[in-house]
Scaffold this motif. Structure first.
Motif, PDB file in Angstrom:
ATOM      1  N   ILE A   1       0.837  -1.203   0.000  1.00  0.00           N
ATOM      2  CA  ILE A   1       0.000   0.000   0.000  1.00  0.00           C
ATOM      3  C   ILE A   1       0.872   1.253   0.000  1.00  0.00           C
ATOM      4  O   ILE A   1       0.638   2.188  -0.763  1.00  0.00           O
ATOM      5  CB  ILE A   1      -0.961  -0.005   1.205  1.00  0.00           C
ATOM      6  N   GLU A   2       1.895   1.266   0.826  1.00  0.00           N
ATOM      7  CA  GLU A   2       2.780   2.438   0.906  1.00  0.00           C
ATOM      8  C   GLU A   2       3.492   2.680  -0.418  1.00  0.00           C
ATOM      9  O   GLU A   2       3.649   3.822  -0.849  1.00  0.00           O
ATOM     10  CB  GLU A   2       3.788   2.281   2.045  1.00  0.00           C
ATOM     11  N   HIS A   3       3.921   1.615  -1.095  1.00  0.00           N
ATOM     12  CA  HIS A   3       4.551   1.768  -2.409  1.00  0.00           C
ATOM     13  C   HIS A   3       3.593   2.443  -3.389  1.00  0.00           C
ATOM     14  O   HIS A   3       3.973   3.369  -4.108  1.00  0.00           O
ATOM     15  CB  HIS A   3       5.015   0.429  -2.968  1.00  0.00           C
ATOM     16  N   PHE A   4       2.346   1.956  -3.443  1.00  0.00           N
ATOM     17  CA  PHE A   4       1.377   2.538  -4.373  1.00  0.00           C
ATOM     18  C   PHE A   4       1.099   3.997  -4.046  1.00  0.00           C
ATOM     19  O   PHE A   4       1.093   4.851  -4.921  1.00  0.00           O
ATOM     20  CB  PHE A   4       0.083   1.721  -4.396  1.00  0.00           C
ATOM     21  N   VAL A   5       0.898   4.306  -2.777  1.00  0.00           N
ATOM     22  CA  VAL A   5       0.614   5.693  -2.374  1.00  0.00           C
ATOM     23  C   VAL A   5       1.778   6.605  -2.747  1.00  0.00           C
ATOM     24  O   VAL A   5       1.595   7.662  -3.343  1.00  0.00           O
ATOM     25  CB  VAL A   5       0.298   5.763  -0.862  1.00  0.00           C
ATOM     26  N   THR A   6       2.992   6.183  -2.430  1.00  0.00           N
ATOM     27  CA  THR A   6       4.179   7.002  -2.696  1.00  0.00           C
ATOM     28  C   THR A   6       4.452   7.130  -4.190  1.00  0.00           C
ATOM     29  O   THR A   6       4.701   8.230  -4.691  1.00  0.00           O
ATOM     30  CB  THR A   6       5.403   6.387  -1.991  1.00  0.00           C
ATOM     31  N   SER A   7       4.401   6.023  -4.927  1.00  0.00           N
ATOM     32  CA  SER A   7       4.718   6.081  -6.355  1.00  0.00           C
ATOM     33  C   SER A   7       3.632   6.822  -7.134  1.00  0.00           C
ATOM     34  O   SER A   7       3.945   7.548  -8.084  1.00  0.00           O
ATOM     35  CB  SER A   7       4.950   4.676  -6.920  1.00  0.00           C
ATOM     36  N   LEU A   8       2.378   6.677  -6.762  1.00  0.00           N
ATOM     37  CA  LEU A   8       1.307   7.429  -7.434  1.00  0.00           C
ATOM     38  C   LEU A   8       1.437   8.932  -7.177  1.00  0.00           C
ATOM     39  O   LEU A   8       1.160   9.734  -8.060  1.00  0.00           O
ATOM     40  CB  LEU A   8      -0.064   6.917  -7.005  1.00  0.00           C
ATOM     41  N   ARG A   9       1.857   9.294  -5.979  1.00  0.00           N
ATOM     42  CA  ARG A   9       2.046  10.713  -5.660  1.00  0.00           C
ATOM     43  C   ARG A   9       3.057  11.348  -6.629  1.00  0.00           C
ATOM     44  O   ARG A   9       2.900  12.490  -7.036  1.00  0.00           O
ATOM     45  CB  ARG A   9       2.515  10.867  -4.214  1.00  0.00           C
ATOM     46  N   GLU A  10       4.073  10.575  -7.032  1.00  0.00           N
ATOM     47  CA  GLU A  10       5.063  11.080  -7.988  1.00  0.00           C
ATOM     48  C   GLU A  10       4.433  11.360  -9.349  1.00  0.00           C
ATOM     49  O   GLU A  10       4.967  12.123 -10.140  1.00  0.00           O
ATOM     50  CB  GLU A  10       6.205  10.071  -8.133  1.00  0.00           C
TER      51      GLU A  10
END
Length: 160
Positions: free
Chosen positions: A143-152
């Motif tokens: 979940i953290e990967h998706f949240v962080t990478s989508l924010r980029e």
């Protein structure tokens, strides 16, 4: 550099990728259109929908080929059925819930960019099959990967 010619595309082994519960055919990507647009055919199973989110860079549009999807776009709730189109403007929070067991859609992104995120976060699926859906929610690190990478990519997930 100005595009000098058109191109055609169809689902094939090279442009087919999968995530848990969904298969993507990348029919048009930003690197092919000078970033103007991307078009992705998606077959997605009910229960594989992302949480509510907001795009700051692109508008999203969907044409429903098969199935029925209920979209929440800001305060608006719209059910979109086979043969219908829906437009989701950037900067407006939205989510969707598949009303049938599975839906098949064309997703148009304008401008392109987010298509690369989908490509990078999926795996080749020359057989056209989605990855199995996990039992229960994804692990916290996923979940953290998706949240962080989508924010980029200018996408903010809305956490409840």
């Amino acid at each position: 550099m100005q595009l000098q010619q058109g191109f055609k595309s169809a689902p094939n082994a090279e442009n087919t990728r999968a995530i848990p519960g969904a298969v993507f055919n990348f029919l048009s990507m930003g690197h092919e259109t000078e970033g103007r647009q991307a078009l992705i055919r998606i077959v997605v199973n009910r229960g594989s929908e992302p949480p509510a989110h907001t795009h700051s860079r692109e508008d999203e549009s969907y044409f429903i080929i098969k199935g029925s999807i209920r979209y929440t776009i800001g305060d608006q709730v719209i059910t979109v059925n086979e043969g219908e189109f829906v437009y989701l403007p950037k900067d407006v929070p939205h989510s969707f819930a598949i009303q049938t067991e599975q839906a098949e859609v064309l997703m148009w992104l304008s401008p392109a960019g987010l298509d690369q995120w989908f490509w990078d976060n999926s795996v080749p699926a020359p057989d056209g099959a989605p990855l199995p859906s996990p039992a229960g929610p994804p692990p916290a690190h996923v979940i953290e990967h998706f949240v962080t990478s989508l924010r980029e990519y200018g996408v903010e997930m809305i956490r409840n």
